[in-house]
Each structure stands twice: as structure tokens, then as C-alpha cells.
Design a protein around this motif. Structure first.
Motif, PDB file in Angstrom:
ATOM      1  N   UNK A  64       0.867  -1.171   0.000  1.00 21.04           N
ATOM      2  CA  UNK A  64       0.000   0.000   0.000  1.00 21.04           C
ATOM      3  C   UNK A  64       0.902   1.218   0.000  1.00 21.04           C
ATOM      4  N   UNK A  65       0.644   2.188  -0.890  1.00 19.23           N
ATOM      5  CA  UNK A  65       1.414   3.426  -0.884  1.00 19.23           C
ATOM      6  C   UNK A  65       0.576   4.529  -0.259  1.00 19.23           C
ATOM      7  N   UNK A  66       1.183   5.270   0.668  1.00 18.28           N
ATOM      8  CA  UNK A  66       0.497   6.401   1.299  1.00 18.28           C
ATOM      9  C   UNK A  66       1.053   7.704   0.752  1.00 18.28           C
ATOM     10  N   UNK A  67       0.195   8.648   0.450  1.00 19.78           N
ATOM     11  CA  UNK A  67       0.649  10.018   0.222  1.00 19.78           C
ATOM     12  C   UNK A  67      -0.166  10.909   1.166  1.00 19.78           C
ATOM     13  N   UNK A  68       0.340  12.091   1.443  1.00 20.88           N
ATOM     14  CA  UNK A  68      -0.418  12.991   2.312  1.00 20.88           C
ATOM     15  C   UNK A  68      -0.640  14.299   1.602  1.00 20.88           C
ATOM     16  N   UNK A  69      -1.737  14.956   1.896  1.00 18.40           N
ATOM     17  CA  UNK A  69      -2.003  16.293   1.369  1.00 18.40           C
ATOM     18  C   UNK A  69      -3.057  16.978   2.213  1.00 18.40           C
ATOM     19  N   UNK A  70      -3.189  18.294   1.946  1.00 19.77           N
ATOM     20  CA  UNK A  70      -4.183  19.074   2.671  1.00 19.77           C
ATOM     21  C   UNK A  70      -5.094  19.792   1.700  1.00 19.77           C
ATOM     22  N   UNK A  71      -6.358  19.856   2.045  1.00 19.68           N
ATOM     23  CA  UNK A  71      -7.264  20.774   1.362  1.00 19.68           C
ATOM     24  C   UNK A  71      -7.421  21.979   2.297  1.00 19.68           C
ATOM     25  N   UNK A  72      -8.332  22.901   1.968  1.00 23.97           N
ATOM     26  CA  UNK A  72      -8.508  24.068   2.837  1.00 23.97           C
ATOM     27  C   UNK A  72      -8.952  23.664   4.238  1.00 23.97           C
ATOM     28  N   UNK A  73      -9.702  22.565   4.306  1.00 20.51           N
ATOM     29  CA  UNK A  73     -10.314  22.242   5.597  1.00 20.51           C
ATOM     30  C   UNK A  73      -9.770  20.987   6.273  1.00 20.51           C
ATOM     31  N   UNK A  74      -9.018  20.163   5.533  1.00 17.18           N
ATOM     32  CA  UNK A  74      -8.633  18.876   6.109  1.00 17.18           C
ATOM     33  C   UNK A  74      -7.228  18.436   5.719  1.00 17.18           C
ATOM     34  N   UNK A  75      -6.674  17.560   6.546  1.00  9.94           N
ATOM     35  CA  UNK A  75      -5.417  16.880   6.245  1.00  9.94           C
ATOM     36  C   UNK A  75      -5.766  15.431   5.907  1.00  9.94           C
ATOM     37  N   UNK A  76      -5.269  14.955   4.767  1.00 10.39           N
ATOM     38  CA  UNK A  76      -5.591  13.591   4.346  1.00 10.39           C
ATOM     39  C   UNK A  76      -4.351  12.712   4.242  1.00 10.39           C
ATOM     40  N   UNK A  77      -4.495  11.455   4.663  1.00  8.73           N
ATOM     41  CA  UNK A  77      -3.567  10.411   4.237  1.00  8.73           C
ATOM     42  C   UNK A  77      -4.347   9.613   3.204  1.00  8.73           C
ATOM     43  N   UNK A  78      -3.732   9.398   2.068  1.00 10.06           N
ATOM     44  CA  UNK A  78      -4.415   8.789   0.925  1.00 10.06           C
ATOM     45  C   UNK A  78      -3.652   7.525   0.561  1.00 10.06           C
ATOM     46  N   UNK A  79      -4.338   6.406   0.521  1.00  7.96           N
ATOM     47  CA  UNK A  79      -3.664   5.174   0.125  1.00  7.96           C
ATOM     48  C   UNK A  79      -4.073   4.813  -1.298  1.00  7.96           C
ATOM     49  N   UNK A  80      -3.070   4.426  -2.043  1.00  8.29           N
ATOM     50  CA  UNK A  80      -3.311   3.936  -3.404  1.00  8.29           C
ATOM     51  C   UNK A  80      -2.906   2.478  -3.387  1.00  8.29           C
ATOM     52  N   UNK A  81      -3.857   1.636  -3.698  1.00  6.65           N
ATOM     53  CA  UNK A  81      -3.565   0.215  -3.588  1.00  6.65           C
ATOM     54  C   UNK A  81      -3.256  -0.356  -4.965  1.00  6.65           C
ATOM     55  N   UNK A  82      -2.317  -1.287  -5.026  1.00 11.51           N
ATOM     56  CA  UNK A  82      -1.884  -1.784  -6.323  1.00 11.51           C
ATOM     57  C   UNK A  82      -2.969  -2.617  -7.002  1.00 11.51           C
ATOM     58  N   UNK A  83      -2.817  -2.788  -8.295  1.00 17.26           N
ATOM     59  CA  UNK A  83      -3.887  -3.410  -9.067  1.00 17.26           C
ATOM     60  C   UNK A  83      -3.671  -4.878  -9.382  1.00 17.26           C
ATOM     61  N   UNK A  84      -2.830  -5.551  -8.655  1.00 19.40           N
ATOM     62  CA  UNK A  84      -2.600  -6.968  -8.947  1.00 19.40           C
ATOM     63  C   UNK A  84      -3.538  -7.856  -8.134  1.00 19.40           C
TER      64      UNK A  84
END
Ligand code: GDP
Ligand code: MG
Length: 388
Positions: A64-84
Motif C-alpha cells: 500500500x502506498x500512502x501520500x499525504x495532502x491538505x485541502x482548505x479544511x482537512x489533512x488527508x492520508x491517501x492510500x493507493x492500492x496496487x492493481x494486482x
């Protein structure tokens, strides 16, 4: 020293799901690109998402790969799961902590088998809000795209997601990544939909601390680090913890989130915990780190289980008492003996009450969701109703 993590906005965990090649990883990269231009994310290029170099260098198999980012109102950890083929396992262990999901559907292809399977699994593991990214809208024909949207809304409704009200946003991850203003705006629209449609989850910050272990790493000179998302409670450097079933008692000597030290981690945070005096081999994925004495692992439980139909990728033959599949509970993967009681038989498509005797003791509690797998595919999903 490194900049500390400052909690200025509520933190949520989200992730992409959907059929292979529908554009999950491209979209993830595009989100970080659009937000990076505003200074509220670090851009993570496509080829860095599938495998973080740090982890590759340490030879750890990450799924699982995690990236983080923020919008105006929230902080997100976003997981991108592989397609295999291993996707579902990660979805189950990762998605248990998802506060919402972005379902990526290619406007060119529409719903495909994994699209439907992921929606089903999301329901089973307790993801209550799905925002749809109708991707590749740059290349899709308008009328066909309208049909795909209808089809998606039906699929969501069929799984209790309120397909009429769910946001379906037409995006192009690829064009946004290339810098096209129209499609960059589509990414903003998608993030707005996530901000407004996925509610702030209730966090059990006052409960005893519990973290399901996703990964274990060794940092030379510092010791053993475990990573994962805090399921409940709060932890600070200096706190005593234990790993039930591993005979490990320790003290947290450091805490980080996305490479930034933090003073306190709480339910929902993705963290790395540095543990004092713990040998690398003592702790594994599947263990939990918990407040001392707060969990008592057990081997047997009662559950409501849905046996997937053949059409959903499940079995074609019934399950009987004595069935012995793998149970995916939190980040763990453990064999269990199934007893169907008086019913004795469950056919694909049935929902039944079962008792299970696991191959090893696990921290269990009513409400805990799990998946059942055999031979590399998901054949059932359930929820613990009673322990012991
Ligand atoms: P994943 O398997 O769901 O992560 O899909 P990828 O992100 O790896 O994308 C699969 C393929 O679709 C790649 O060739 C991408 O370039 C292409 N793709 C992704 N997003 C878009 C898009 O918005 N428009 C078009 N035309 N192609 C896209
Ligand atoms: Mg991908």
C-alpha cells in the motif's frame, strides 16, 4: 532537526479503489500535483507511488502506498492500492481504517469485475462514504459516459451507498497531471466533493491505545519501528505499550507521521512508533501494539458471515462445517475452522451465523469486520458478533 507535525486541521484517511488500469495511481499523482502547486502537498510522481524508494531500499514488501495532502479544511492520508491479484487483501487490511473512498471508474470501460468487488468489500469493512471519480473523461464519449454514470449509481445503490446522492465527478487524472487547466479544475471539484461528502469520523481518542501493525522496520542505531494507523486511543513518547501474543512489553521512544516527529498520535493517524529494546523479529504485520492489559487475545468467536455468490467472484459450491479458510482480521491473516451449527451448510449468496476457531489468538471484539479468503480470492465477509 525535522519540522514537527502540527495538527491544524482534522485528519482523515481515504483511498482509491477500482478496477486495474482505470487510473487510480495516475489520479493519486494528479491530486498531489494540483495541491503541490498551492503548497498543500508534496508532488508524488506516478512512478513513486507504486513503490516508495525508501521502502524499496530496505527490501520491505509494501503493498500500500500512502501520500499525504491538505485541502482548505482537512489533512488527508491517501492510500493507493496496487492493481494486482493481491489487491483485495490490502484493501481489507487497509480499508478497515478508511474514512471514505474514491472509486475510480474509467469512462471508457465502465464497471468491471474489480469495481464491483471493491464496492462490496468497502461495504463489508465499514467504509460508509464513496465519492466516484469518473476518470478518463478526456477520452470518453459524452453519451457513453452518461450511461456509465447511471450504471455506477445503480451499483452503489445495490450496496446501500445511496447511489442517487453520491457525488460522481468527471475527471482526467492524466490531463491534470499534464497541466491542462480544465482538468486540473476537475481534480479540485473531486476534492471538494470528498471534503463535503465524507463526514468527519468519530475518533475514539479516549479509548485504550491500539495500533494494528502494518510494517516493521529497523533503523540502525535507533531500534525497531512499527507503522500503521492508530485504531483507537492516543499515544505519546514515554508511554508503555505491549504486543499481546508476542511477549513484548516496551516504551514508545519516538513518534512520526509522514517523516515529521509528533508529540501525540491519536485515533486515525498514520504513524511510525519507535519502540525501545524490541528485537526486529519479535513483532510482525498482523500484531497489534496496545496499552498494557487493554486487550485479551482469543481464538474463538461468533460472526455473521456473507458467503459471496459465484457472480461476485466467490465459490460455486457450498461451505460446510469443517471448512478451513484464511481470515483477514485487521492486518492479520490467520487460518480458522468454521462451524455452521445447525444450519450445517451455507450456499454462495447466503448470510449465516458461524462460530470460528482461529489457528492463533487475536484481539477480537464485537463489530470487528473481516474477510474470508481461500486460494487467493475473497469468498466471504463478516462481522464479529461475540467473542469466546
Ligand atoms: P491503475 O491501475 O488504476 O492505478 O491505473 P493507472 O493509473 O496505472 O493508469 C492506467 C492507464 O490509464 C495508464 O496508461 C494511464 O496513462 C491511463 N490513464 C490514467 N488516467 C487517465 C485519464 O484520465 N485519461 C486517459 N486518457 N488515460 C488515463
Ligand atoms: Mg495503480
Amino acid at each position: 532537526s525535522k519540522t514537527a507535525y502540527v495538527r491544524t486541521k482534522p485528519h482523515l484517511n481515504i483511498g482509491t479503489m477500482g478496477h486495474v488500469d482505470h487510473g487510480k495511481t495516475t489520479l493519486t499523482a494528479a491530486i498531489t500535483k494540483v495541491l503541490a502547486e498551492r503548497g498543500s502537498a508534496g508532488f508524488v510522481p506516478f512512478d513513486r507511488i507504486d513503490r516508495a524508494p525508501e521502502e524499496a531500499a530496505r527490501g520491505i514488501t509494501i503493498n500500500i502506498a500512502h501520500v499525504e495532502y491538505e485541502t482548505d479544511t482537512r489533512h488527508y492520508a491517501h492510500v493507493d492500492m496496487p492493481g494486482h491479484a493481491d489487491y483485495v487483501k490490502n484493501m481489507v487490511t487497509g480499508a478497515a481504517q478508511l474514512d471514505g473512498a474514491i472509486l475510480v471508474v474509467s469512462a471508457l470501460d465502465g464497471i468491471m469485475p474489480q469495481t464491483a468487488e471493491h464496492v462490496l468489500l468497502a461495504r463489508q469493512v465499514g467504509v460508509d462514504h464513496i465519492v466516484v471519480a469518473l476518470n478518463k473523461a478526456d477520452a470518453g464519449d459524452e453519451e457513453l459516459t452518461d450511461l456509465v454514470e447511471l450504471e455506477i449509481r445503480e451499483l452503489l445503490s445495490a450496496h446501500g451507498y445511496g447511489g442517487d446522492s453520491a457525488p460522481v465527478v468527471r475527471v482526467s487524472g492524466l490531463k491534470a497531471l499534464e497541466g491542462d487547466p480544465r482538468w486540473k479544475a476537475s481534480i479540485d471539484a473531486l476534492l471538494d466533493a470528498v471534503d463535503t461528502y465524507v463526514p468527519l469520523p468519530e475518533r475514539y481518542v479516549d479509548a485504550p491505545f491500539l495500533l494494528p501493525v502494518e510494517n516493521v522496520l529497523t533503523i540502525t542505531g535507533r531500534g525497531t519501528v512499527v507503522t500503521g494507523a492508530v485504531e483507537r486511543g492516543t499515544v505519546r513518547p514515554g508511554d508503555r505499550v505491549e504486543v499481546p501474543g508476542a511477549g513484548v512489553e516496551s516504551v514508545v521512544t519516538g513518534l512520526e507521521t509522514f517523516g515529521k516527529p509528533m508529540q501525540e498520535a491519536q485515533a486515525g493517524d498514520n504513524v511510525a512508533l519507535l519502540l525501545r529494546g524490541v528485537p526486529r523479529d519479535a513483532v510482525r504485520r498482523g500484531h497489534v501494539v496496545a496499552a498494557p492489559g487493554s486487550v485479551v487475545p482469543s481464538r474463538s468467536f461468533t460472526a455473521r458471515v456473507y458467503v459471496l455468490s459465484a457472480r461476485e467472484g466467490g465459490r460455486t459450491t457450498p461451505v460446510t462445517t469443517g471448512y478451513r479458510p484464511q481470515f483477514y482480521l485487521r492486518t492479520a491473516d490467520v487460518v480458522g475452522d468454521v462451524d455452521l451449527g445447525e444450519a450445517a451448510v451455507a450456499r454462495p449468496g447466503d448470510t449465516v451465523t458461524v462460530t470460528v476457531e482461529l489457528g492463533r489468538a487475536m484481539p477480537l471484539e464485537p463489530g470487528l469486520g473481516f474477510a474470508i479468503r481461500e486460494g487467493g480470492r475473497t469468498v466471504g465477509a463478516g462481522t464479529v458478533t461475540a467473542v469466546g
